[in-house]
Scaffold this active site. Sequence first.
Site, PDB file in Angstrom:
ATOM      1  N   ASN A  42     -87.905  72.839   9.015  1.00 55.82           N
ATOM      2  CA  ASN A  42     -88.261  73.467   7.571  1.00 55.82           C
ATOM      3  C   ASN A  42     -89.690  74.382   7.572  1.00 55.82           C
ATOM      4  OD1 ASN A  42     -86.266  72.016   6.373  1.00 55.82           O
ATOM      5  ND2 ASN A  42     -87.275  70.472   5.099  1.00 55.82           N
ATOM      6  N   ARG A 112     -79.262  77.194   2.817  1.00 56.85           N
ATOM      7  CA  ARG A 112     -80.006  77.480   1.684  1.00 56.85           C
ATOM      8  C   ARG A 112     -81.336  78.209   1.975  1.00 56.85           C
ATOM      9  NH1 ARG A 112     -80.791  76.261  -3.715  1.00 56.85           N
ATOM     10  NH2 ARG A 112     -82.967  76.065  -4.241  1.00 56.85           N
ATOM     11  N   ASP A 324     -86.701  63.912   2.059  1.00 56.72           N
ATOM     12  CA  ASP A 324     -85.702  64.061   3.327  1.00 56.72           C
ATOM     13  C   ASP A 324     -85.838  62.552   3.827  1.00 56.72           C
ATOM     14  OD1 ASP A 324     -85.106  66.510   2.477  1.00 56.72           O
ATOM     15  OD2 ASP A 324     -86.516  67.549   3.811  1.00 56.72           O
ATOM     16  N   ARG A 416     -77.723  70.634  12.146  1.00 56.44           N
ATOM     17  CA  ARG A 416     -78.647  71.381  11.189  1.00 56.44           C
ATOM     18  C   ARG A 416     -80.042  71.090  11.610  1.00 56.44           C
ATOM     19  NH1 ARG A 416     -77.505  71.879   5.551  1.00 56.44           N
ATOM     20  NH2 ARG A 416     -79.232  73.032   6.098  1.00 56.44           N
TER      21      ARG A 416
HETATM   22  C1  UD1 Z   1     -87.262  72.063   0.756  1.00 57.33           C
HETATM   23  C2  UD1 Z   1     -86.572  71.430   1.994  1.00 57.33           C
HETATM   24  C3  UD1 Z   1     -85.802  70.465   2.000  1.00 57.33           C
HETATM   25  C4  UD1 Z   1     -86.552  68.984   0.901  1.00 57.33           C
HETATM   26  C5  UD1 Z   1     -87.171  70.052  -0.122  1.00 57.33           C
HETATM   27  C6  UD1 Z   1     -87.925  69.034  -1.136  1.00 57.33           C
HETATM   28  C7  UD1 Z   1     -86.587  73.390   3.401  1.00 57.33           C
HETATM   29  C8  UD1 Z   1     -85.675  74.402   4.096  1.00 57.33           C
HETATM   30  N1  UD1 Z   1     -85.982  72.493   2.989  1.00 57.33           N
HETATM   31  O1  UD1 Z   1     -85.982  72.552  -0.155  1.00 57.33           O
HETATM   32  O2  UD1 Z   1     -85.582  69.884   3.124  1.00 57.33           O
HETATM   33  O3  UD1 Z   1     -85.535  68.270   0.807  1.00 57.33           O
HETATM   34  O4  UD1 Z   1     -87.775  70.987  -0.010  1.00 57.33           O
HETATM   35  O5  UD1 Z   1     -88.940  68.511  -0.335  1.00 57.33           O
HETATM   36  O6  UD1 Z   1     -87.796  73.510   3.396  1.00 57.33           O
HETATM   37  N2  UD1 Z   1     -85.915  73.706  -8.196  1.00 57.33           N
HETATM   38  C9  UD1 Z   1     -85.677  74.492  -9.158  1.00 57.33           C
HETATM   39  N3  UD1 Z   1     -85.771  75.769  -9.303  1.00 57.33           N
HETATM   40  C10 UD1 Z   1     -85.977  76.550  -8.228  1.00 57.33           C
HETATM   41  C11 UD1 Z   1     -86.238  75.849  -7.067  1.00 57.33           C
HETATM   42  C12 UD1 Z   1     -86.083  74.598  -7.035  1.00 57.33           C
HETATM   43  O7  UD1 Z   1     -85.312  73.825 -10.309  1.00 57.33           O
HETATM   44  O8  UD1 Z   1     -85.874  77.865  -8.279  1.00 57.33           O
HETATM   45  C13 UD1 Z   1     -85.957  72.335  -7.979  1.00 57.33           C
HETATM   46  C14 UD1 Z   1     -84.802  71.850  -7.251  1.00 57.33           C
HETATM   47  O9  UD1 Z   1     -83.749  71.619  -7.689  1.00 57.33           O
HETATM   48  C15 UD1 Z   1     -85.394  70.584  -6.927  1.00 57.33           C
HETATM   49  C16 UD1 Z   1     -86.843  70.767  -6.703  1.00 57.33           C
HETATM   50  O10 UD1 Z   1     -87.103  71.997  -7.588  1.00 57.33           O
HETATM   51  O11 UD1 Z   1     -85.143  69.551  -7.974  1.00 57.33           O
HETATM   52  C17 UD1 Z   1     -87.514  70.751  -5.489  1.00 57.33           C
HETATM   53  O12 UD1 Z   1     -86.825  71.773  -4.766  1.00 57.33           O
HETATM   54  P1  UD1 Z   1     -87.555  72.516  -3.438  1.00 57.33           P
HETATM   55  O13 UD1 Z   1     -88.933  72.182  -3.212  1.00 57.33           O
HETATM   56  O14 UD1 Z   1     -87.281  74.013  -4.062  1.00 57.33           O
HETATM   57  O15 UD1 Z   1     -86.505  72.662  -2.419  1.00 57.33           O
HETATM   58  P2  UD1 Z   1     -86.131  73.427  -1.051  1.00 57.33           P
HETATM   59  O16 UD1 Z   1     -87.231  74.446  -1.148  1.00 57.33           O
HETATM   60  O17 UD1 Z   1     -84.726  74.000  -1.684  1.00 57.33           O
END
Ligand code: UD1
Length: 437
Positions: A42, A112, A324, A416
């Site tokens: 990540n 993603r 995670d 992955r």
């Molecule tokens: C990253 C990690 C993933 C981990 C997650 C949470 C990477 C590549 N992946 O994913 O392994 O599980 O952090 O620690 O680093 N959300 C919104 N709107 C947005 C973006 C996010 O509502 O625009 C929400 C998501 O639905 C979720 C929460 O925010 O409920 C956290 O997501 P986010 O921290 O963005 O996760 P990722 O960056 O996708």
Amino acid sequence: MSVQRGAAASAGAAGALFPMDKMIIRGGVPLRGSVALSGSKNACLPIMMASVLTDEPLVIRDVPRLRDVRTAMELLTGLGVAARWTGDHEVELNARHLHSHDAPYELVKTMRASFVALGPLLARCGRARVSTPGGCAIGARPVNLHIAGIRALGARIQLRNGYVEAHAATLTGARIWLDNPSVGATENIMMAAVRARGITVIENAAREPEVQDLARLLRAMGAQIEGAGTHVIEIEGVERLHGAEHSVIPDRIEAGSLMVAAVITGGDLVIKGAPLDQLDAVIAKLIETGAEITVANGDLRVARNRPLMPVELRTLPYPGFPTDLQAQMMALLTQAAGTSVITETIFENRFMHAQELLRMGADIVMKGPTAIVRGPAHLTGAPVMATDLRASMSLILAGLAADNTTEVSRVYHLDRGYEALDQKLRAVGAQIERAPE
Ligand code: UD1
């Protein structure tokens, strides 16, 4: 039902890239010995995307050999970045001849994290066209915070044909409040803001170590960033970024997964180079279950000699307990004597591993975001199916504790995010083989 569709879609794409293997595990062997960690997936993925921000080469070390890294290389190559392996775990990326600003659906849907190409592409090219990631096995995972942040920097954004199209002749610094501390949104905005005019402040920013590692790289490239690792990140835009060399931090999620492997098998593992300061929540929870955790010469030693105790666990943004590692902890808690309660607060729909654990004999009841796990359950080997990356690890862990043979199919999910997992586990005594499905 959308869960099923998401899993099937990624199966098709992955099948073309990686063989359809399964893992065969004969459980009941305590793991003993020492094991080394790979670089953090990540942290590595957004760092690779940062290569787009400069026309000079980026040398990245401790890059894990993973399917997601391969997808990132493919995405970057498609943009015109010269991407090559220069060592076992070293990659050189040179975006001098960047000729595209388009991140296609085929790649973004399988990973993603590709969506964080939006910020750096916009900053470098003045425009970007990046597919929205679409459904995902662990929940809706929207990108609204990414888009709102980039828009606040002055970009015009349209959603057309499943793509986010962003334009900005110049980006201008802004004060951005994130409704929740999204890791990806923080990284995306940070990478757009480093070349914006003026000062950007991201409030309620994600504090994850992976965000900090990206900030470290960006600073090495000449960016002005303060506060990464806190809730407020301040970025002063610069005209130009240059090349840099960077070593990726060790993978704290791999560390946590291996810690659980030691505990669930009643083994004794030394995890070399574990990022101790990033594992506080995990160490505390595992100690509560009855694990013995010590630090010797900077390495983490994890053992267990007594029955497991139940715990209550809530996933939270860093420095809370990581989502995670939730699936792995669920496998572990099936073995604790009593009732454990797990609450998932980050992603809806992240309990799919529970269905497969039930088939192995676990006693788990799910109520909305909460799972009630009663133990100790007698786990018996079964053919089970991985549904996402961390769920796969949960099933491998259950297999290590189960009687007889467990077969985990759809191992491409595991590929992955875990480098050479079967080899690492075999080296510490696990009976695990990889075989074609
Ligand atoms: C990253 C990690 C993933 C981990 C997650 C949470 C990477 C590549 N992946 O994913 O392994 O599980 O952090 O620690 O680093 N959300 C919104 N709107 C947005 C973006 C996010 O509502 O625009 C929400 C998501 O639905 C979720 C929460 O925010 O409920 C956290 O997501 P986010 O921290 O963005 O996760 P990722 O960056 O996708």
